[in-house]
Design an enzyme around this catalytic site. Structure first.
Site, PDB file in Angstrom:
ATOM      1  N   PRO A   1       0.817  -1.219   0.000  1.00  0.00           N
ATOM      2  CG  PRO A   1      -0.647  -1.472   1.810  1.00  0.00           C
ATOM      3  CD  PRO A   1       0.594  -2.031   1.204  1.00  0.00           C
TER       4      PRO A   1
ATOM      5  CD  GLU B   1       0.957 -11.341   7.619  1.00  0.00           C
ATOM      6  OE1 GLU B   1       0.661 -10.883   6.503  1.00  0.00           O
ATOM      7  OE2 GLU B   1       0.891 -12.541   7.921  1.00  0.00           O
TER       8      GLU B   1
ATOM      9  NE  ARG C   1      -4.868  -5.349 -22.224  1.00  0.00           N
ATOM     10  CZ  ARG C   1      -4.571  -4.277 -22.915  1.00  0.00           C
ATOM     11  NH1 ARG C   1      -3.524  -3.542 -22.597  1.00  0.00           N
ATOM     12  NH2 ARG C   1      -5.310  -3.925 -23.950  1.00  0.00           N
TER      13      ARG C   1
ATOM     14  CG  ASP D   1      -5.538  -0.474 -24.843  1.00  0.00           C
ATOM     15  OD1 ASP D   1      -6.482  -0.932 -25.489  1.00  0.00           O
ATOM     16  OD2 ASP D   1      -4.726  -1.163 -24.217  1.00  0.00           O
TER      17      ASP D   1
HETATM   18  C1  9D3 Z   1      -2.148  -0.681   9.362  1.00  0.00           C
HETATM   19  C2  9D3 Z   1      -1.788  -0.063   8.087  1.00  0.00           C
HETATM   20  N1  9D3 Z   1      -2.288  -0.776   6.905  1.00  0.00           N
HETATM   21  C3  9D3 Z   1      -1.781  -0.051   5.718  1.00  0.00           C
HETATM   22  C4  9D3 Z   1      -2.839   0.750   5.048  1.00  0.00           C
HETATM   23  C5  9D3 Z   1      -1.811  -2.155   6.942  1.00  0.00           C
HETATM   24  C6  9D3 Z   1      -2.063  -2.930   5.724  1.00  0.00           C
HETATM   25  C7  9D3 Z   1      -3.315  -3.017   5.156  1.00  0.00           C
HETATM   26  C8  9D3 Z   1      -3.524  -3.805   4.035  1.00  0.00           C
HETATM   27  C9  9D3 Z   1      -1.017  -3.613   5.150  1.00  0.00           C
HETATM   28  C10 9D3 Z   1      -1.234  -4.395   4.039  1.00  0.00           C
HETATM   29  C11 9D3 Z   1      -2.487  -4.477   3.491  1.00  0.00           C
HETATM   30  C12 9D3 Z   1      -2.704  -5.343   2.341  1.00  0.00           C
HETATM   31  N2  9D3 Z   1      -2.574  -4.628   1.064  1.00  0.00           N
HETATM   32  C13 9D3 Z   1      -1.613  -4.912   0.224  1.00  0.00           C
HETATM   33  O1  9D3 Z   1      -0.811  -5.780   0.498  1.00  0.00           O
HETATM   34  C14 9D3 Z   1      -1.518  -4.175  -1.012  1.00  0.00           C
HETATM   35  C15 9D3 Z   1      -2.300  -3.111  -1.524  1.00  0.00           C
HETATM   36  C16 9D3 Z   1      -3.429  -2.402  -1.013  1.00  0.00           C
HETATM   37  O2  9D3 Z   1      -3.962  -2.654   0.060  1.00  0.00           O
HETATM   38  N3  9D3 Z   1      -3.956  -1.399  -1.785  1.00  0.00           N
HETATM   39  C17 9D3 Z   1      -3.442  -1.060  -2.988  1.00  0.00           C
HETATM   40  N4  9D3 Z   1      -2.388  -1.675  -3.494  1.00  0.00           N
HETATM   41  C18 9D3 Z   1      -1.834  -2.687  -2.763  1.00  0.00           C
HETATM   42  S1  9D3 Z   1      -0.509  -3.563  -3.231  1.00  0.00           S
HETATM   43  C19 9D3 Z   1      -0.515  -4.493  -1.890  1.00  0.00           C
END
Ligand code: 9D3
Length: 244
Positions: free
Chosen positions: A89, A116, A154, A169
């Site tokens: 994220p 995690e 793709r 596209d």
């Molecule tokens: C407590 C803080 N959180 C961060 C916003 C923890 C957390 C939440 C969700 C850590 C990992 C996740 C899982 N998400 C992903 O692994 C992830 C993700 C996403 O949640 N949104 C957009 N792109 C991605 S790429 C990997």
């Protein structure tokens, strides 16, 4: 193109890998994919892959060792180490441009975490790039890895039939797509625009371009800044904006 996906949930990829486009690409040897459950690389007695954070606080953190060992096992015999991408994220927002750049590699390694966090040493010393697919919270990186792979696959020559060539596209014109219609010309009283039935190809092209511009102005005005527009189109947009 070869993908190695490191995940604790390999079963999440079954549907994706057996879906039509992906399956055809893999059958044709245009795309190759391997799934690695990095729990198999834990040296821990309980096959642990995560642990509590130093300094306290809630949640669990993915330990470095299983991921390092899994990547090292994959790259033991390789001359140049392929890019290691972490789905996170906190990553750089994924774009078509990034998909194009990544499609120029012959191999990519994708790391997926779950709720995690990753031990910071994974980020600093194993990963080349961190990628986010957008500003919303997923339960893990697996869906993000599938999104990233789908957009790259793709672009691999031969993967799409001639029909869906990646060239035309909307993201390459920089504008949203124009409205499309097929038979019947009148469906429950809702008629296809006359111009599309006229056979005037130049007029049709002009109408479509206009529709693309209007739709983009309405829904994604941010795209217009970078879209390649003619002077006439820029002038029209300026006019359009001052009207409203
Ligand atoms: C407590 C803080 N959180 C961060 C916003 C923890 C957390 C939440 C969700 C850590 C990992 C996740 C899982 N998400 C992903 O692994 C992830 C993700 C996403 O949640 N949104 C957009 N792109 C991605 S790429 C990997």
């Amino acid at each position: 193109m070869r993908f190695d996906v490191l995940t604790l949930f390999p079963e999440m990829f079954e549907g994706f890998f057996s879906s039509s486009i992906m399956k055809r690409a893999m059958d044709q040897r245009l795309v190759e994919a391997s799934l690695v459950n990095f729990r198999d690389y834990s040296t821990d007695k309980h096959r642990m892959v995560d642990d509590t954070p130093y300094g306290g606080g809630g949640g669990m953190v993915l330990k470095p060792e299983p991921l390092f060992r899994a990547v090292e096992a994959l790259t033991e015999e390789t001359q140049v180490r392929p890019p290691v991408l972490m789905m996170s994220p906190q990553g750089t927002p994924f774009t078509q441009k990034k998909a194009e750049a990544l499609s120029r590699h012959s191999r990519l390694i994708l790391l997926c975490g779950h709720y995690e966090g990753f031990d910071e040493r994974i980020r600093r010393h194993l990963v080349d790039e961190e990628i986010s697919i957008g500003d919303y919270v997923l339960t893990g990186g697996e869906l993000a890895a599938m999104v990233v792979m789908d957009s790259i696959i793709r672009l691999v020559p031969g993967v799409l039939g001639n029909a869906g060539s990646a060239e035309e596209d909307s993201f390459s014109t920089g504008l949203l797509e124009y409205p499309q219609y097929t038979r019947p010309a009148d469906f429950r009283g809702w008629k296809v625009p006359d111009v599309l039935l006229s056979g005037h190809h130049a007029q049709i092209a002009r109408w479509r371009r206009q529709q693309s511009l209007e739709r983009t102005l309405e829904r994604r005005p941010d795209l217009l800044e970078h879209a390649p527009l003619t002077d006439e189109e820029r002038a029209w947009l300026k006019q359009r904006k001052s009207d409203s």
